[in-house]
Design a protein around this motif. Structure first.
Motif, mmCIF file in Angstrom:
data_model
loop_
_atom_site.group_PDB
_atom_site.id
_atom_site.type_symbol
_atom_site.label_atom_id
_atom_site.label_comp_id
_atom_site.label_asym_id
_atom_site.label_seq_id
_atom_site.Cartn_x
_atom_site.Cartn_y
_atom_site.Cartn_z
ATOM 1 N N LEU A 1 3.931 -0.798 -14.781
ATOM 2 C CA LEU A 1 2.715 -1.318 -15.426
ATOM 3 C C LEU A 1 2.049 -2.446 -14.638
ATOM 4 O O LEU A 1 0.831 -2.561 -14.652
ATOM 5 N N GLU A 2 2.810 -3.265 -13.952
ATOM 6 C CA GLU A 2 2.229 -4.399 -13.232
ATOM 7 C C GLU A 2 1.928 -4.096 -11.763
ATOM 8 O O GLU A 2 1.444 -4.949 -11.044
ATOM 9 N N TYR A 3 2.221 -2.879 -11.334
ATOM 10 C CA TYR A 3 1.871 -2.459 -9.977
ATOM 11 C C TYR A 3 0.436 -1.940 -9.973
ATOM 12 O O TYR A 3 -0.103 -1.548 -11.007
ATOM 13 N N THR A 4 -0.168 -1.903 -8.795
ATOM 14 C CA THR A 4 -1.489 -1.302 -8.667
ATOM 15 C C THR A 4 -1.354 0.190 -8.970
ATOM 16 O O THR A 4 -0.503 0.866 -8.401
ATOM 17 N N HIS A 5 -2.172 0.677 -9.905
ATOM 18 C CA HIS A 5 -2.117 2.093 -10.256
ATOM 19 C C HIS A 5 -3.490 2.611 -10.651
ATOM 20 O O HIS A 5 -4.388 1.844 -10.956
ATOM 21 N N ARG A 6 -3.595 3.931 -10.611
ATOM 22 C CA ARG A 6 -4.835 4.598 -11.035
ATOM 23 C C ARG A 6 -4.496 5.978 -11.559
ATOM 24 O O ARG A 6 -3.513 6.597 -11.164
ATOM 25 N N CYS A 7 -5.323 6.433 -12.457
ATOM 26 C CA CYS A 7 -5.231 7.801 -12.966
ATOM 27 C C CYS A 7 -6.638 8.376 -12.916
ATOM 28 O O CYS A 7 -7.587 7.741 -13.387
ATOM 29 N N VAL A 8 -6.758 9.568 -12.347
ATOM 30 C CA VAL A 8 -8.072 10.186 -12.196
ATOM 31 C C VAL A 8 -8.096 11.574 -12.821
ATOM 32 O O VAL A 8 -7.082 12.257 -12.902
ATOM 33 N N THR A 9 -9.298 11.963 -13.249
ATOM 34 C CA THR A 9 -9.544 13.296 -13.804
ATOM 35 C C THR A 9 -9.716 14.290 -12.651
ATOM 36 O O THR A 9 -9.819 13.879 -11.486
ATOM 37 N N PRO A 10 -9.797 15.575 -12.952
ATOM 38 C CA PRO A 10 -10.042 16.559 -11.888
ATOM 39 C C PRO A 10 -11.366 16.326 -11.144
ATOM 40 O O PRO A 10 -11.506 16.704 -9.984
ATOM 41 N N GLU A 11 -12.313 15.669 -11.817
ATOM 42 C CA GLU A 11 -13.610 15.368 -11.175
ATOM 43 C C GLU A 11 -13.589 14.014 -10.464
ATOM 44 O O GLU A 11 -14.627 13.523 -10.040
ATOM 45 N N GLY B 1 -0.273 8.790 -19.226
ATOM 46 C CA GLY B 1 -0.176 7.971 -18.020
ATOM 47 C C GLY B 1 0.442 6.613 -18.296
ATOM 48 O O GLY B 1 1.318 6.156 -17.557
ATOM 49 N N THR B 2 0.028 5.975 -19.364
ATOM 50 C CA THR B 2 0.577 4.671 -19.738
ATOM 51 C C THR B 2 2.063 4.790 -20.051
ATOM 52 O O THR B 2 2.864 3.940 -19.638
ATOM 53 N N ALA B 3 2.449 5.857 -20.737
ATOM 54 C CA ALA B 3 3.868 6.072 -21.054
ATOM 55 C C ALA B 3 4.686 6.263 -19.774
ATOM 56 O O ALA B 3 5.786 5.721 -19.644
ATOM 57 N N LYS B 4 4.149 7.011 -18.816
ATOM 58 C CA LYS B 4 4.850 7.217 -17.545
ATOM 59 C C LYS B 4 4.987 5.901 -16.782
ATOM 60 O O LYS B 4 6.025 5.640 -16.166
ATOM 61 N N GLY C 1 0.790 -1.231 0.000
ATOM 62 C CA GLY C 1 0.000 0.000 0.000
ATOM 63 C C GLY C 1 0.819 1.275 0.000
ATOM 64 O O GLY C 1 0.265 2.370 -0.007
ATOM 65 N N GLU C 2 2.137 1.155 0.009
ATOM 66 C CA GLU C 2 3.010 2.322 -0.012
ATOM 67 C C GLU C 2 2.969 2.975 -1.397
ATOM 68 O O GLU C 2 3.007 2.291 -2.415
ATOM 69 N N LYS C 3 2.878 4.306 -1.416
ATOM 70 C CA LYS C 3 2.886 5.037 -2.688
ATOM 71 C C LYS C 3 4.279 5.020 -3.281
ATOM 72 O O LYS C 3 5.247 5.374 -2.622
ATOM 73 N N LEU C 4 4.356 4.598 -4.523
ATOM 74 C CA LEU C 4 5.623 4.616 -5.246
ATOM 75 C C LEU C 4 5.706 5.823 -6.170
ATOM 76 O O LEU C 4 6.792 6.280 -6.502
ATOM 77 N N LEU C 5 4.548 6.304 -6.594
ATOM 78 C CA LEU C 5 4.483 7.453 -7.493
ATOM 79 C C LEU C 5 3.176 8.185 -7.237
ATOM 80 O O LEU C 5 2.120 7.556 -7.080
ATOM 81 N N ASP C 6 3.234 9.487 -7.156
ATOM 82 C CA ASP C 6 2.051 10.330 -7.016
ATOM 83 C C ASP C 6 2.344 11.594 -7.812
ATOM 84 O O ASP C 6 3.012 12.498 -7.322
ATOM 85 N N GLU D 1 7.671 3.840 -18.560
ATOM 86 C CA GLU D 1 8.975 4.456 -18.314
ATOM 87 C C GLU D 1 9.505 4.116 -16.917
ATOM 88 O O GLU D 1 10.690 3.856 -16.743
ATOM 89 N N GLY D 2 8.616 4.110 -15.930
ATOM 90 C CA GLY D 2 9.023 3.827 -14.552
ATOM 91 C C GLY D 2 9.010 2.355 -14.191
ATOM 92 O O GLY D 2 9.380 1.983 -13.076
ATOM 93 N N GLY D 3 8.552 1.502 -15.104
ATOM 94 C CA GLY D 3 8.465 0.071 -14.813
ATOM 95 C C GLY D 3 7.328 -0.274 -13.865
ATOM 96 O O GLY D 3 7.401 -1.246 -13.122
#
Length: 61
Positions: free
Chosen positions: A43-53, A33-36, A13-18, A39-41
Motif C-alpha cells: 500500500l505504501e509503495y508506488t503503484h498504479r492500476c489501469v483499465t484496458p484503455e 486491486g486495493t485488496a491485492k 523503479g524496480e517492479k515488485l508486482l505486475d 495482501e502483499g504489503g
C-alpha cells in the motif's frame, strides 16, 4: 469482464508486482486491486492500476 493491470514499484523503479486480473467494473477493480496491495504489503509503495484503455483508476506515489 475486463482485464486490469496492477503494477507496484520500489523507490529505485524496480517492479515488485505486475499482475493482470479481471473485474466487472472499475469500482470492483479498485476493490480487488486495493485488496491485492494490502495482501502483499504494497500500500505504501508506488503503484498504479489501469483499465484496458489505459485509464488510471488507482495511483499512489
Amino acid at each position: 469482464m475486463r482485464n486490469y493491470t496492477l503494477t507496484v514499484f520500489n523507490r529505485s523503479g524496480e517492479k515488485l508486482l505486475d499482475e493482470t486480473y479481471t473485474a466487472a467494473s472499475d469500482d470492483e477493480a479498485k476493490e480487488i486491486g486495493t485488496a491485492k496491495l494490502e495482501e502483499g504489503g504494497y500500500l505504501e509503495y508506488t503503484h498504479r492500476c489501469v483499465t484496458p484503455e489505459a485509464k488510471l483508476i488507482l495511483f499512489h506515489r
